[in-house]
Design a protein around this motif. Structure first.
Motif, PDB file in Angstrom:
ATOM      1  N   VAL A 159      81.505  67.082   9.980  1.00  0.00           N
ATOM      2  CA  VAL A 159      80.974  65.736   9.736  1.00  0.00           C
ATOM      3  C   VAL A 159      81.480  65.165   8.410  1.00  0.00           C
ATOM      4  O   VAL A 159      81.805  63.976   8.306  1.00  0.00           O
ATOM      5  N   THR A 160      81.554  66.017   7.380  1.00  0.00           N
ATOM      6  CA  THR A 160      81.998  65.533   6.062  1.00  0.00           C
ATOM      7  C   THR A 160      83.516  65.555   5.921  1.00  0.00           C
ATOM      8  O   THR A 160      84.067  64.831   5.095  1.00  0.00           O
ATOM      9  N   GLY A 161      84.198  66.405   6.710  1.00  0.00           N
ATOM     10  CA  GLY A 161      85.648  66.526   6.604  1.00  0.00           C
ATOM     11  C   GLY A 161      86.094  67.178   5.324  1.00  0.00           C
ATOM     12  O   GLY A 161      87.188  66.884   4.815  1.00  0.00           O
ATOM     13  N   ALA A 162      85.255  68.079   4.771  1.00  0.00           N
ATOM     14  CA  ALA A 162      85.588  68.709   3.494  1.00  0.00           C
ATOM     15  C   ALA A 162      85.018  70.114   3.444  1.00  0.00           C
ATOM     16  O   ALA A 162      83.984  70.404   4.048  1.00  0.00           O
ATOM     17  N   LEU A 163      85.703  70.991   2.702  1.00  0.00           N
ATOM     18  CA  LEU A 163      85.221  72.340   2.441  1.00  0.00           C
ATOM     19  C   LEU A 163      84.703  72.474   1.017  1.00  0.00           C
ATOM     20  O   LEU A 163      84.355  73.565   0.588  1.00  0.00           O
ATOM     21  N   SER A 164      84.660  71.375   0.299  1.00  0.00           N
ATOM     22  CA  SER A 164      84.193  71.382  -1.081  1.00  0.00           C
ATOM     23  C   SER A 164      82.685  71.159  -1.125  1.00  0.00           C
ATOM     24  O   SER A 164      82.187  70.171  -0.564  1.00  0.00           O
ATOM     25  N   PRO A 165      81.916  72.050  -1.763  1.00  0.00           N
ATOM     26  CA  PRO A 165      80.462  71.834  -1.864  1.00  0.00           C
ATOM     27  C   PRO A 165      80.104  70.511  -2.533  1.00  0.00           C
ATOM     28  O   PRO A 165      79.133  69.858  -2.144  1.00  0.00           O
ATOM     29  N   ASP A 166      80.903  70.090  -3.525  1.00  0.00           N
ATOM     30  CA  ASP A 166      80.630  68.813  -4.200  1.00  0.00           C
ATOM     31  C   ASP A 166      80.773  67.643  -3.236  1.00  0.00           C
ATOM     32  O   ASP A 166      79.957  66.707  -3.252  1.00  0.00           O
ATOM     33  N   ALA A 167      81.797  67.685  -2.380  1.00  0.00           N
ATOM     34  CA  ALA A 167      81.996  66.608  -1.406  1.00  0.00           C
ATOM     35  C   ALA A 167      80.878  66.597  -0.372  1.00  0.00           C
ATOM     36  O   ALA A 167      80.440  65.525   0.075  1.00  0.00           O
ATOM     37  N   ILE A 168      80.389  67.770   0.008  1.00  0.00           N
ATOM     38  CA  ILE A 168      79.298  67.855   0.982  1.00  0.00           C
ATOM     39  C   ILE A 168      78.023  67.268   0.399  1.00  0.00           C
ATOM     40  O   ILE A 168      77.288  66.531   1.075  1.00  0.00           O
ATOM     41  N   VAL A 169      77.735  67.566  -0.866  1.00  0.00           N
ATOM     42  CA  VAL A 169      76.552  66.991  -1.516  1.00  0.00           C
ATOM     43  C   VAL A 169      76.701  65.477  -1.642  1.00  0.00           C
ATOM     44  O   VAL A 169      75.757  64.721  -1.386  1.00  0.00           O
ATOM     45  N   ALA A 170      77.906  65.008  -2.003  1.00  0.00           N
ATOM     46  CA  ALA A 170      78.142  63.565  -2.141  1.00  0.00           C
ATOM     47  C   ALA A 170      77.948  62.846  -0.812  1.00  0.00           C
ATOM     48  O   ALA A 170      77.461  61.704  -0.776  1.00  0.00           O
ATOM     49  N   ALA A 171      78.304  63.500   0.308  1.00  0.00           N
ATOM     50  CA  ALA A 171      78.155  62.880   1.624  1.00  0.00           C
ATOM     51  C   ALA A 171      76.693  62.705   2.011  1.00  0.00           C
ATOM     52  O   ALA A 171      76.383  61.927   2.924  1.00  0.00           O
ATOM     53  N   GLN A 172      75.779  63.415   1.343  1.00  0.00           N
ATOM     54  CA  GLN A 172      74.362  63.300   1.656  1.00  0.00           C
ATOM     55  C   GLN A 172      73.628  62.365   0.704  1.00  0.00           C
ATOM     56  O   GLN A 172      72.389  62.309   0.691  1.00  0.00           O
ATOM     57  N   GLY A 173      74.374  61.626  -0.103  1.00  0.00           N
ATOM     58  CA  GLY A 173      73.764  60.664  -1.009  1.00  0.00           C
ATOM     59  C   GLY A 173      73.321  59.404  -0.274  1.00  0.00           C
ATOM     60  O   GLY A 173      73.773  59.111   0.828  1.00  0.00           O
ATOM     61  N   GLY A 174      72.449  58.649  -0.885  1.00  0.00           N
ATOM     62  CA  GLY A 174      71.972  57.394  -0.301  1.00  0.00           C
ATOM     63  C   GLY A 174      70.669  57.558   0.472  1.00  0.00           C
ATOM     64  O   GLY A 174      70.268  58.683   0.817  1.00  0.00           O
ATOM     65  N   TYR A 175      70.027  56.415   0.745  1.00  0.00           N
ATOM     66  CA  TYR A 175      68.720  56.409   1.392  1.00  0.00           C
ATOM     67  C   TYR A 175      68.631  55.234   2.357  1.00  0.00           C
ATOM     68  O   TYR A 175      69.233  54.182   2.136  1.00  0.00           O
ATOM     69  N   SER A 176      67.872  55.447   3.425  1.00  0.00           N
ATOM     70  CA  SER A 176      67.548  54.348   4.332  1.00  0.00           C
ATOM     71  C   SER A 176      66.178  53.799   3.943  1.00  0.00           C
ATOM     72  O   SER A 176      65.205  54.556   3.870  1.00  0.00           O
ATOM     73  N   PHE A 177      66.136  52.506   3.668  1.00  0.00           N
ATOM     74  CA  PHE A 177      64.901  51.832   3.245  1.00  0.00           C
ATOM     75  C   PHE A 177      64.360  52.391   1.937  1.00  0.00           C
ATOM     76  O   PHE A 177      63.190  52.191   1.599  1.00  0.00           O
ATOM     77  N   GLY A 178      65.197  53.125   1.193  1.00  0.00           N
ATOM     78  CA  GLY A 178      64.802  53.661  -0.096  1.00  0.00           C
ATOM     79  C   GLY A 178      63.927  54.899  -0.033  1.00  0.00           C
ATOM     80  O   GLY A 178      63.575  55.457  -1.069  1.00  0.00           O
ATOM     81  N   ILE A 179      63.554  55.362   1.165  1.00  0.00           N
ATOM     82  CA  ILE A 179      62.633  56.496   1.283  1.00  0.00           C
ATOM     83  C   ILE A 179      63.170  57.621   2.167  1.00  0.00           C
ATOM     84  O   ILE A 179      62.738  58.767   2.036  1.00  0.00           O
ATOM     85  N   LEU A 180      64.090  57.306   3.083  1.00  0.00           N
ATOM     86  CA  LEU A 180      64.603  58.332   3.988  1.00  0.00           C
ATOM     87  C   LEU A 180      65.969  58.800   3.496  1.00  0.00           C
ATOM     88  O   LEU A 180      66.955  58.055   3.596  1.00  0.00           O
TER      89      LEU A 180
END
Length: 395
Positions: free
Chosen positions: A189-210
């Motif tokens: 899903v992230t297209g990366a083997l780098s832990p930093d890139a995987i964490v960056a791909a999980q940034g952001g929120y839907s409606f500020g809470i999800l």
């Protein structure tokens, strides 16, 4: 202000390295590496000391008995007493043991666990050794644990140790497959083997809470559970501590170890638990990201270690709750349930991705997971295996 607190350790390291300005580049590089190693060992040796006493206190609370409460205030100096005891105990080596292999086994298993801790991002810009193939490095280095366990069993020249090592290796190899396969959906899903890139791909929120953590998706939640269970087995934790089932096989591959060598195995077990839990936080729980947007002012490393602490508490909770399983049950569970479900997570992640990662993809992904889970439940006939036992020869 919050930014400076978040980066306080990075700034401190840069200040120390600035004192070496004018020196050759290799001096600065070596100093940077030593600072990373020192910080890593300092933090996790401290956590190891704390968890070793807190685990016994939590288990005592769960089982309605006393935990350590004699050495120091509230028993908090118990790790110091344990360390001194292990250092002064006699190091007994069997007369016919392979002394070199017997000596190297605990060193190798501890070094492996420490190396895996080096590629995990503990906060924003706080990965000790950031490499593009960090996930690959984690599993490549971690797989040498089996070699160290075999060395311990073989080098002891003891059939109980050898049998315990074989059981441990069979168990670890069986659960390494679902452990690795459950990381593939995240990598895809992230297209990366780098832990930093995987964490960056999980940034952001839907409606500020999800939060956009992968555990909030059906495939991510399933993969996280499978990964966590596999981590329990890899760490030889209850209810999967069959290699060390003292009622059956003494202490497994550690039977002929005493003193500080035994303590090194104990240390490596906990460091392995820290590494697996840290990788689970990185892959599925958003790494150092806050759970809701308004809490992002809290330092990133605080969120990471809060999540890590929560997973470690679950490890202890499971130990105090569940009994040890039989070795045949563990192996059947790995090959007949864990492995098919791990492959199902890959398919579900692909469905989620190609459906646009929206609500439709979420529902289709859930459907795939549910259908395979129900099918496996029917095929494995769990009700028959756990039917009431009939005693025929005890009248």
């Amino acid at each position: 202000m919050s930014q400076s607190i978040d980066q306080i350790f990075i700034n401190a390291k840069q200040w120390i390295l600035s004192l070496l300005s004018g020196r050759p580049d290799w001096v600065t590089t070596i100093a940077s590496i030593l600072l990373n190693i020192g910080a890593l060992l300092g933090v996790f040796l401290t956590i190891f000391a704390l968890i070793s006493v807190l685990e016994r206190k939590i288990l005592g609370r769960m089982q309605n008995r006393y935990g350590p409460n004699r050495v120091g205030p509230f028993g908090l100096f118990q790790p110091i007493a344990d360390g001194i005891k292990m250092l002064i105990k006699e190091d007994v080596v069997p007369a016919r043991a392979d002394k070199v292999v017997h000596f190297l086994a605990p060193i190798l298993v501890a070094a492996t666990a420490i190396l895996t801790l080096g590629v995990i991002p503990y906060g924003r810009n706080m990965t000790p050794f950031a490499i593009d193939g960090g996930i690959l490095f984690f599993f490549a280095v971690g797989s040498t644990t089996e070699l160290a366990v075999f060395m311990a069993g073989w080098g002891s020249n003891n059939k109980f140790s050898m049998l315990g090592a074989m059981r441990a290796i069979a168990q670890m190899v069986s659960y390494e497959l679902p452990l690795i396969i459950t990381t593939l959906p995240v990598v895809m899903v992230t297209g990366a083997l780098s832990p930093d890139a995987i964490v960056a791909a999980q940034g952001g929120y839907s409606f500020g809470i999800l939060p956009h953590w992968f555990v909030t998706t059906p495939w991510g939640a399933s993969a996280f559970i499978l990964f966590f269970v596999s981590g329990l087995v890899e760490s030889n934790r209850t209810p999967f501590d069959v290699p060390e089932g003292e009622s059956e096989i003494v202490a497994g591959h550690m039977t002929e170890y005493s003193g500080f060598k035994y303590a090194t195995f104990f240390l490596a077990e906990y460091f392995g638990m820290f590494a697996i839990s840290g990788l689970a936080v990185t892959l599925f729980l958003g790494g150092w990201h806050a759970p809701i947007a308004v809490l992002e002012f809290i330092p990133s490393y605080a969120w990471f270690f809060l999540k890590l602490s929560a997973l470690l508490f679950v490890y202890i909770w499971i130990r105090g709750t569940l009994p040890r399983t039989r070795v045949d049950q563990i192996m059947n569970f790995a090959w007949k349930f864990m492995l098919p479900m791990a492959f199902t997570c890959i398919i579900a992640a692909a469905v989620w991705h190609y459906q646009g990662r929206g609500l439709a993809g979420w529902l289709w992904s859930l459907a795939v997971i549910t259908i395979v889970y129900l099918t496996l439940s029917l095929l494995l006939e769990t009700k028959k295996k756990f039917a009431p036992r009939t005693y025929r020869f005890v009248e």
